[in-house]
Every structure is written in C-alpha cells, then in structure tokens.
Design an enzyme around this catalytic site. Structure first.
Site, PDB file in Angstrom:
ATOM      1  N   SER A 159      45.999  41.850  42.592  1.00 10.32           N
ATOM      2  CA  SER A 159      44.556  41.705  42.449  1.00 10.32           C
ATOM      3  C   SER A 159      43.956  41.719  43.845  1.00 10.32           C
ATOM      4  O   SER A 159      44.662  41.557  44.849  1.00 10.32           O
ATOM      5  CB  SER A 159      44.238  40.371  41.757  1.00 10.32           C
ATOM      6  OG  SER A 159      42.870  40.028  41.867  1.00 10.32           O
ATOM      7  N   TYR A 197      45.439  31.251  40.578  1.00 12.99           N
ATOM      8  CA  TYR A 197      45.482  32.703  40.400  1.00 12.99           C
ATOM      9  C   TYR A 197      45.706  33.404  41.738  1.00 12.99           C
ATOM     10  O   TYR A 197      46.566  34.295  41.848  1.00 12.99           O
ATOM     11  CB  TYR A 197      44.168  33.168  39.771  1.00 12.99           C
ATOM     12  CG  TYR A 197      44.113  34.637  39.430  1.00 12.99           C
ATOM     13  CD1 TYR A 197      44.789  35.142  38.335  1.00 12.99           C
ATOM     14  CD2 TYR A 197      43.356  35.520  40.203  1.00 12.99           C
ATOM     15  CE1 TYR A 197      44.726  36.493  38.003  1.00 12.99           C
ATOM     16  CE2 TYR A 197      43.285  36.863  39.891  1.00 12.99           C
ATOM     17  CZ  TYR A 197      43.970  37.345  38.790  1.00 12.99           C
ATOM     18  OH  TYR A 197      43.909  38.681  38.467  1.00 12.99           O
TER      19      TYR A 197
END
Length: 281
Positions: free
Chosen positions: A159, A172
């Site tokens: 990401s 995350y």
C-alpha cells in the site's frame, strides 16, 4: 497485445472481490488459469467498519473467470492457517498442473484510532493477515516454483501506507511496511532461481475497504451522513493527480505487467499505482 500470460497459472489470495477478483479476471483475459483463495468471512476487528467477502462473492469470481473460457480452482481458506492455505494451493496445483504467478493480495484494513489506542486484537489480526499471511502464501508456493525450475513472478500487495505512514492506521501501516521487507528479502533469495519478487503500492482503491460509512465518517466527522461524493473531494486532496482513488483494474494492469515476460528483469521493485500520493507535497 493479447495473451501476455498465456498458458500460465496464477495463485491469488483474497480473490473473492475487490482487487483480488480484478487480478483474477485481468490475468484470465490474458490467458492465465487461476487458483483462487479467500476466507469469505467478516472478521471480528473489521466487523465494525466494513463487511468481508462472502462465498457468493467467490462464486462470482469463478463465474467471471469461467466466462472468459479459463479454468479456475477456488477454495475458502484463511491465510493465517498455513496448513489450510497450503492444501488449497496444492489442490489447485494438482488440477492445473503448474504455478507461474503468485499474488499475495489478502488483507484487512483497521482504521480510526491512534497508535496508543490500538487493541491487542486489532494489532494481531491485521499483522497476522497482512504480513504473516503474505509470508504463508510465499512459503506455500516457493518450493514448487523452485522445483519447476522455470522461474516465476511473486507479487505482494502492500500500500502507499507501506511507504508513507499516516495517522489513524498504525497496525495497517506496520503490516504493509513489513510486506516490503518480505519482498526485499525474497527478491534476493530467489533471484538465482529466476523467480522475481515485487510489491504493489496502490493509493485508495474503489473497493469496499474504503467505500464504507465508517471511513467516510473518519474523513468527514462533522457530517451526519457523509456521502461518497463528499468523501471524494477529501480523497482528491491526498493525490497529486486530480482523482480521488483508482479503480481495481488500474492495479491489475500493473500486476499483469509485472507477471508478464515484459518485466522479466524487474525484481525488488516497489511498484506504485498511487496517482502521485507518495510524492504529494
């Protein structure tokens, strides 16, 4: 150009919907057969935020791949459970005969709390799926890739949060940074076998992971009923290009390139499909 992965077999986790389904369909369009895996559950830490995929979603992935006249073997398995994941892979391998492309895509997104407020359960679930699950996926397939002695392409979904930390998503960001470390280590370990390893770093992607009321409220806390359109205005400020998010197929096109022979000498790359998110002033 067509048939860019003709005759190849791709193993994809998190394939029931979103980016995973998009990758399966895009590779199938270019000639690949698919081994698809998804847990098809809403997990405890994610449940307050958005719903997980379902068996019906995985069945729809199967339908779309088969509509392209490609073969697909689909299973429900949890990437945290190495034995179950390995069994799902081996079943697909037995039916399709080989493996060429691996896409460790399964992941969850827990957001909305600052680092000191992340619970032990949130930390463990996010990191066990997003980092340990990626390692499990690689661990399950690498022996076969080496034994085949025909090279291969391993793609790990990270990401922009794996390159650029941000608030309200510590677990995350930690998990997605870990994916980069896994990629770099394996790129070195496997290069002698002509197995390439790269990571993909999207900005926000138009999937259920970001299109949900909980995330809209995070970006627009003063709005009683924030809408997708209102949220798009905020998201657009985070990217250099004037778009709020990218579509799953935009990521799939990058996956296709890295999986194909066009990228035969590309390894150890952090491929950004981020609309300029990571270079935004």
């Amino acid at each position: 150009m067509s048939g860019r992965v003709e005759g190849k077999v791709a193993f994809i986790t998190g394939a029931a919907r979103g980016q995973g389904r998009s990758h399966a369909v895009r590779l199938a369009q270019e000639g690949a057969d698919i081994i698809a895996v998804d847990i098809c559950e809403t997990l405890p830490t994610v449940a307050p935020l958005y719903k997980g995929a379902t068996p019906a979603d995985l069945a729809e992935t199967v339908r779309q791949v088969e509509a392209l006249d490609r073969r697909i073997v689909a299973s429900q398995a949890d990437v945290r459970d190495f034995d179950a994941l390995s069994a799902a892979f081996q079943d697909g391998l037995a039916q399709l005969g080989r493996i060429d492309i691996v896409i460790a895509n399964a992941g969850v997104f827990v957001f909305g709390v600052q680092g000191q407020d992340v619970t032990e359960e949130q930390w463990d679930e996010v990191n066990d799926i997003n980092a340990k699950g990626v390692w499990h996926t690689c661990k399950a397939v690498i022996p076969t890739l080496i034994e085949q002695a025909t090279g291969g392409s391993i793609l790990l979904t990270s990401s922009t949060a794996g390159l650029k930390g941000g608030p309200n998503g510590l677990a995350y960001a930690a998990s997605k940074h870990a994916v980069v470390g896994i990629m770099r280590a394996l790129a070195n370990e496997l290069a002698g076998h002509r197995i390439r390893v790269n990571s993909i770093h999207p900005t926000g992607v138009a999937t259920d992971m970001i299109h949900n009321e909980a995330l809209y409220r995070l970006f627009l806390p003063a709005e009683q009923n924030p809408t997708r359109e209102q949220t798009a205005e905020i998201f657009m400020t985070t990217n250099a290009l004037p778009v709020p998010w990218v579509e799953p197929v935009d990521v799939s096109n990058a996956v296709l390139f890295l999986a194909s022979e066009e990228a035969r000498y590309v390894t150890g790359l952090e491929m950004k499909v981020d609309a300029g998110f990571t270079v935004k002033w």
